[in-house]
Design a protein around this motif. Structure first.
Motif, PDB file in Angstrom:
ATOM      1  N   SER A  81       0.857  -1.196  -0.110  1.00  0.00           N
ATOM      2  CA  SER A  81       0.039   0.022  -0.016  1.00  0.00           C
ATOM      3  C   SER A  81       0.942   1.056  -0.027  1.00  0.00           C
ATOM      4  O   SER A  81       1.930   1.380   0.745  1.00  0.00           O
ATOM      5  CB  SER A  81      -0.933   0.145   1.080  1.00  0.00           C
ATOM      6  OG  SER A  81      -1.915  -0.882   1.176  1.00  0.00           O
ATOM      7  N   GLN A  82       0.454   2.118  -0.621  1.00  0.00           N
ATOM      8  CA  GLN A  82       1.282   3.477  -0.818  1.00  0.00           C
ATOM      9  C   GLN A  82       0.414   4.449  -0.920  1.00  0.00           C
ATOM     10  O   GLN A  82      -0.808   4.513  -1.349  1.00  0.00           O
ATOM     11  CB  GLN A  82       2.135   3.409  -2.142  1.00  0.00           C
ATOM     12  CG  GLN A  82       3.010   2.448  -2.529  1.00  0.00           C
ATOM     13  CD  GLN A  82       3.728   2.308  -3.637  1.00  0.00           C
ATOM     14  OE1 GLN A  82       3.323   3.019  -4.672  1.00  0.00           O
ATOM     15  NE2 GLN A  82       4.913   1.716  -3.902  1.00  0.00           N
ATOM     16  N   SER A  83       0.687   5.749  -0.350  1.00  0.00           N
ATOM     17  CA  SER A  83       0.161   7.051  -0.162  1.00  0.00           C
ATOM     18  C   SER A  83       0.185   7.678  -1.442  1.00  0.00           C
ATOM     19  O   SER A  83       1.189   7.807  -2.169  1.00  0.00           O
ATOM     20  CB  SER A  83       0.900   7.893   0.998  1.00  0.00           C
ATOM     21  OG  SER A  83       0.175   9.037   0.751  1.00  0.00           O
ATOM     22  N   THR A  84      -1.071   8.000  -1.680  1.00  0.00           N
ATOM     23  CA  THR A  84      -1.068   9.038  -2.679  1.00  0.00           C
ATOM     24  C   THR A  84      -0.559  10.437  -2.728  1.00  0.00           C
ATOM     25  O   THR A  84      -0.627  11.234  -3.905  1.00  0.00           O
ATOM     26  CB  THR A  84      -2.413   8.909  -3.521  1.00  0.00           C
ATOM     27  OG1 THR A  84      -3.336   9.690  -2.568  1.00  0.00           O
ATOM     28  CG2 THR A  84      -3.198   7.447  -3.833  1.00  0.00           C
ATOM     29  N   GLY A  85      -0.457  10.646  -1.439  1.00  0.00           N
ATOM     30  CA  GLY A  85      -0.149  12.250  -1.128  1.00  0.00           C
ATOM     31  C   GLY A  85      -1.446  12.820  -0.760  1.00  0.00           C
ATOM     32  O   GLY A  85      -0.959  14.122  -0.532  1.00  0.00           O
ATOM     33  N   GLU A  86      -2.527  12.602  -0.982  1.00  0.00           N
ATOM     34  CA  GLU A  86      -3.818  13.137  -0.701  1.00  0.00           C
ATOM     35  C   GLU A  86      -4.332  12.920   0.540  1.00  0.00           C
ATOM     36  O   GLU A  86      -4.291  11.913   1.331  1.00  0.00           O
ATOM     37  CB  GLU A  86      -4.957  12.490  -1.613  1.00  0.00           C
ATOM     38  CG  GLU A  86      -4.545  13.059  -3.116  1.00  0.00           C
ATOM     39  CD  GLU A  86      -5.511  12.387  -3.920  1.00  0.00           C
ATOM     40  OE1 GLU A  86      -6.822  12.901  -4.377  1.00  0.00           O
ATOM     41  OE2 GLU A  86      -5.547  11.113  -4.551  1.00  0.00           O
ATOM     42  N   MET A  87      -4.762  14.110   1.442  1.00  0.00           N
ATOM     43  CA  MET A  87      -5.248  13.799   2.712  1.00  0.00           C
ATOM     44  C   MET A  87      -6.874  13.548   2.457  1.00  0.00           C
ATOM     45  O   MET A  87      -7.385  13.761   1.612  1.00  0.00           O
ATOM     46  CB  MET A  87      -5.100  15.091   3.476  1.00  0.00           C
ATOM     47  CG  MET A  87      -3.588  15.501   3.408  1.00  0.00           C
ATOM     48  SD  MET A  87      -2.688  14.509   4.393  1.00  0.00           S
ATOM     49  CE  MET A  87      -3.330  14.515   6.108  1.00  0.00           C
ATOM     50  N   CYS A  88      -7.367  12.667   3.395  1.00  0.00           N
ATOM     51  CA  CYS A  88      -8.758  12.541   3.397  1.00  0.00           C
ATOM     52  C   CYS A  88      -9.333  12.254   4.628  1.00  0.00           C
ATOM     53  O   CYS A  88      -8.760  12.115   5.668  1.00  0.00           O
ATOM     54  CB  CYS A  88      -9.015  11.117   2.531  1.00  0.00           C
ATOM     55  SG  CYS A  88      -7.966   9.623   3.589  1.00  0.00           S
ATOM     56  N   MET A  89     -10.632  12.228   4.841  1.00  0.00           N
ATOM     57  CA  MET A  89     -11.724  12.005   5.876  1.00  0.00           C
ATOM     58  C   MET A  89     -12.252  10.577   5.643  1.00  0.00           C
ATOM     59  O   MET A  89     -12.748   9.962   6.636  1.00  0.00           O
ATOM     60  CB  MET A  89     -12.517  13.259   6.143  1.00  0.00           C
ATOM     61  CG  MET A  89     -11.792  14.578   6.461  1.00  0.00           C
ATOM     62  SD  MET A  89     -11.381  14.734   8.095  1.00  0.00           S
ATOM     63  CE  MET A  89     -12.878  14.929   8.995  1.00  0.00           C
ATOM     64  N   SER A  90     -12.583  10.210   4.405  1.00  0.00           N
ATOM     65  CA  SER A  90     -13.314   9.287   4.029  1.00  0.00           C
ATOM     66  C   SER A  90     -12.719   8.602   2.622  1.00  0.00           C
ATOM     67  O   SER A  90     -12.133   9.442   1.900  1.00  0.00           O
ATOM     68  CB  SER A  90     -14.763   9.532   4.010  1.00  0.00           C
ATOM     69  OG  SER A  90     -15.015  10.210   2.877  1.00  0.00           O
ATOM     70  N   ASN A  91     -13.266   7.548   2.436  1.00  0.00           N
ATOM     71  CA  ASN A  91     -13.027   6.846   1.140  1.00  0.00           C
ATOM     72  C   ASN A  91     -13.531   7.824  -0.047  1.00  0.00           C
ATOM     73  O   ASN A  91     -12.612   7.704  -1.193  1.00  0.00           O
ATOM     74  CB  ASN A  91     -13.809   5.570   0.873  1.00  0.00           C
ATOM     75  CG  ASN A  91     -12.718   4.411   1.784  1.00  0.00           C
ATOM     76  OD1 ASN A  91     -11.741   4.552   2.376  1.00  0.00           O
ATOM     77  ND2 ASN A  91     -13.377   3.138   2.004  1.00  0.00           N
ATOM     78  N   GLY A  92     -14.423   8.340  -0.035  1.00  0.00           N
ATOM     79  CA  GLY A  92     -15.097   9.410  -1.133  1.00  0.00           C
ATOM     80  C   GLY A  92     -14.136  10.504  -1.294  1.00  0.00           C
ATOM     81  O   GLY A  92     -14.173  11.141  -2.326  1.00  0.00           O
ATOM     82  N   ASP A  93     -13.086  10.831  -0.332  1.00  0.00           N
ATOM     83  CA  ASP A  93     -12.424  11.812  -0.685  1.00  0.00           C
ATOM     84  C   ASP A  93     -11.086  11.373  -1.682  1.00  0.00           C
ATOM     85  O   ASP A  93     -10.404  12.239  -2.190  1.00  0.00           O
ATOM     86  CB  ASP A  93     -11.569  12.316   0.653  1.00  0.00           C
ATOM     87  CG  ASP A  93     -12.472  13.084   1.605  1.00  0.00           C
ATOM     88  OD1 ASP A  93     -13.636  13.537   0.949  1.00  0.00           O
ATOM     89  OD2 ASP A  93     -12.486  13.156   2.800  1.00  0.00           O
ATOM     90  N   CYS A  94     -11.065  10.143  -2.026  1.00  0.00           N
ATOM     91  CA  CYS A  94      -9.636   9.486  -2.486  1.00  0.00           C
ATOM     92  C   CYS A  94     -10.147   9.272  -3.909  1.00  0.00           C
ATOM     93  O   CYS A  94     -11.428   8.848  -4.130  1.00  0.00           O
ATOM     94  CB  CYS A  94      -9.344   8.366  -1.907  1.00  0.00           C
ATOM     95  SG  CYS A  94      -8.710   8.544  -0.256  1.00  0.00           S
ATOM     96  N   ASN A  95      -9.440   9.293  -4.693  1.00  0.00           N
ATOM     97  CA  ASN A  95      -9.559   9.060  -6.225  1.00  0.00           C
ATOM     98  C   ASN A  95      -8.881   7.755  -6.741  1.00  0.00           C
ATOM     99  O   ASN A  95      -8.212   7.168  -6.026  1.00  0.00           O
ATOM    100  CB  ASN A  95      -9.146  10.395  -7.427  1.00  0.00           C
ATOM    101  CG  ASN A  95      -9.622  11.536  -6.825  1.00  0.00           C
ATOM    102  OD1 ASN A  95     -10.890  11.549  -6.895  1.00  0.00           O
ATOM    103  ND2 ASN A  95      -8.845  12.380  -6.801  1.00  0.00           N
ATOM    104  N   GLY A  96      -9.512   7.233  -7.916  1.00  0.00           N
ATOM    105  CA  GLY A  96      -8.828   5.932  -8.598  1.00  0.00           C
ATOM    106  C   GLY A  96      -8.657   4.696  -7.792  1.00  0.00           C
ATOM    107  O   GLY A  96      -7.810   4.206  -7.816  1.00  0.00           O
ATOM    108  N   GLY A  97      -9.983   4.438  -6.957  1.00  0.00           N
ATOM    109  CA  GLY A  97      -9.884   3.328  -6.157  1.00  0.00           C
ATOM    110  C   GLY A  97      -9.124   3.460  -4.688  1.00  0.00           C
ATOM    111  O   GLY A  97      -8.741   2.250  -4.337  1.00  0.00           O
ATOM    112  N   ALA A  98      -8.399   4.253  -4.569  1.00  0.00           N
ATOM    113  CA  ALA A  98      -7.590   4.437  -3.352  1.00  0.00           C
ATOM    114  C   ALA A  98      -8.586   4.445  -2.257  1.00  0.00           C
ATOM    115  O   ALA A  98      -9.667   4.920  -2.140  1.00  0.00           O
ATOM    116  CB  ALA A  98      -6.868   5.799  -3.270  1.00  0.00           C
ATOM    117  N   VAL A  99      -8.104   3.971  -0.976  1.00  0.00           N
ATOM    118  CA  VAL A  99      -8.745   4.163   0.316  1.00  0.00           C
ATOM    119  C   VAL A  99      -8.302   5.056   1.285  1.00  0.00           C
ATOM    120  O   VAL A  99      -7.128   5.244   1.272  1.00  0.00           O
ATOM    121  CB  VAL A  99      -9.151   2.719   0.992  1.00  0.00           C
ATOM    122  CG1 VAL A  99      -9.989   1.834  -0.042  1.00  0.00           C
ATOM    123  CG2 VAL A  99      -7.671   2.078   1.097  1.00  0.00           C
ATOM    124  N   CYS A 100      -8.988   5.573   2.135  1.00  0.00           N
ATOM    125  CA  CYS A 100      -8.748   6.399   3.287  1.00  0.00           C
ATOM    126  C   CYS A 100      -8.182   5.738   4.228  1.00  0.00           C
ATOM    127  O   CYS A 100      -8.787   4.884   4.983  1.00  0.00           O
ATOM    128  CB  CYS A 100      -9.801   7.452   3.677  1.00  0.00           C
ATOM    129  SG  CYS A 100      -9.263   8.680   4.670  1.00  0.00           S
TER     130      CYS A 100
END
Length: 132
Positions: A81-100
């Motif tokens: 698992s690798q960080s995309t560099g994006e911050m999030c509060m939920s999976n909906g905040d992540c793009n491209g199948g990434a999870v929070c």
């Protein structure tokens, strides 16, 4: 031994050499899809892609170099698992199948970890020189 038996013995050797030598492309594709998610069609596409690159390498006289590089790299491949560099509060905040996870968007990756990139350097360089 009659000619029919020789034919079957020869075919058996071809099967042994075709499946027992060189990289395990099918196994690598199955491991990749187990990591990233997918289905049989994805595995088949992965195999076709590898075989296309391999056929091209053999076509330009670099087949042995390709097989050596891939065979060296195969045991190093892993799912991570690798960080995309994006911050999030939920999976909906992540793009491209990434999870929070813990406030960071995380995505699955399949490849040679950065800590092992030098392990097959000689094989990679030989294959790269052959392709140029």
């Amino acid at each position: 031994m009659n000619q029919k038996n020789l034919l079957f013995a020869g075919l058996g050797l071809v099967v042994v050499f075709a499946t027992g030598c060189g990289p395990d492309i099918a196994g690598t594709c199955e491991a990749q899809e187990a990591c990233l998610g997918g289905n049989e069609a994805d595995i088949d596409a992965c195999i076709a892609s590898y075989e296309g690159v391999r056929d091209t390498a053999y076509g330009i006289g670099c087949g042995d170099e390709f097989d050596t590089f891939v065979t060296c790299s195969e045991p190093l491949l892993e799912c991570s698992s690798q960080s995309t560099g994006e911050m999030c509060m939920s999976n909906g905040d992540c793009n491209g199948g990434a999870v929070c996870s813990n406030g960071q968007c995380m995505t699955k990756a399949f490849g040679v970890p950065l800590t092992n990139t030098d392990t097959c350097e000689a094989e990679r360089n030989t294959y790269s020189r052959c392709n140029n």
